[in-house]
Design a protein around this motif. Structure first.
Motif, PDB file in Angstrom:
ATOM      1  N   ARG A  80       0.836  -1.208   0.000  1.00 39.08           N
ATOM      2  CA  ARG A  80       0.000   0.000   0.000  1.00 39.08           C
ATOM      3  C   ARG A  80       0.866   1.251   0.000  1.00 39.08           C
ATOM      4  NH1 ARG A  80      -2.917  -3.024   3.691  1.00 39.08           N
ATOM      5  NH2 ARG A  80      -2.020  -1.866   5.426  1.00 39.08           N
ATOM      6  N   THR A  84       1.037   4.042  -2.952  1.00 39.92           N
ATOM      7  CA  THR A  84       0.812   5.459  -2.678  1.00 39.92           C
ATOM      8  C   THR A  84       1.972   6.297  -3.207  1.00 39.92           C
ATOM      9  OG1 THR A  84      -0.519   4.939  -0.728  1.00 39.92           O
ATOM     10  CG2 THR A  84       0.413   7.161  -0.843  1.00 39.92           C
ATOM     11  N   ASN A  88       1.718   9.230  -6.027  1.00 40.44           N
ATOM     12  CA  ASN A  88       2.232  10.581  -5.790  1.00 40.44           C
ATOM     13  C   ASN A  88       3.250  10.975  -6.856  1.00 40.44           C
ATOM     14  OD1 ASN A  88       0.631  10.899  -3.525  1.00 40.44           O
ATOM     15  ND2 ASN A  88       2.236  10.268  -2.111  1.00 40.44           N
TER      16      ASN A  88
END
Length: 102
Positions: A80, A84, A88
């Motif tokens: 996870r 992420t 980004n």
């Protein structure tokens, strides 16, 4: 970039990372990478530089990121967090492209 050159770049990165990393990748994936590379193209990888600061194509970096997610992230939390980070990075890249347009 031609597919076989992408595989060559991925193969060279994996060789630079060493056995600690390649042992975690399935034999099937390693075989696909090894057998589909351009045997004449030998990319130079500098272990002391980030991949985005080397002459590695985006497709190869993406493939390495997928390998990282599938084989090197050991927990769901790591997956996870890595996902992420990728999201980004993509947002930053998109903003950079938009800003360069104007």
């Amino acid at each position: 970039m031609k597919r076989d050159k992408v595989f060559s770049e991925v193969y060279s990165v994996l060789q630079a990372l060493g056995k600690e990393y390649t042992d975690k990748i399935s034999n099937n994936v390693l075989s696909i990478i090894e057998n589909n590379r351009d045997f004449e193209y030998k990319p130079e990888i500098d272990k002391n530089k980030a991949l985005n600061n080397q002459n590695i194509c985006k497709e190869a970096i993406n493939m390495i990121a997928k390998i990282d997610m599938d084989f090197w992230c050991e927990t769901e939390k790591e997956k996870r967090e890595f996902y992420t980070l990728l999201e980004n990075n993509e947002k930053i890249e998109n903003e950079r492209l938009i800003n360069n347009m104007f």
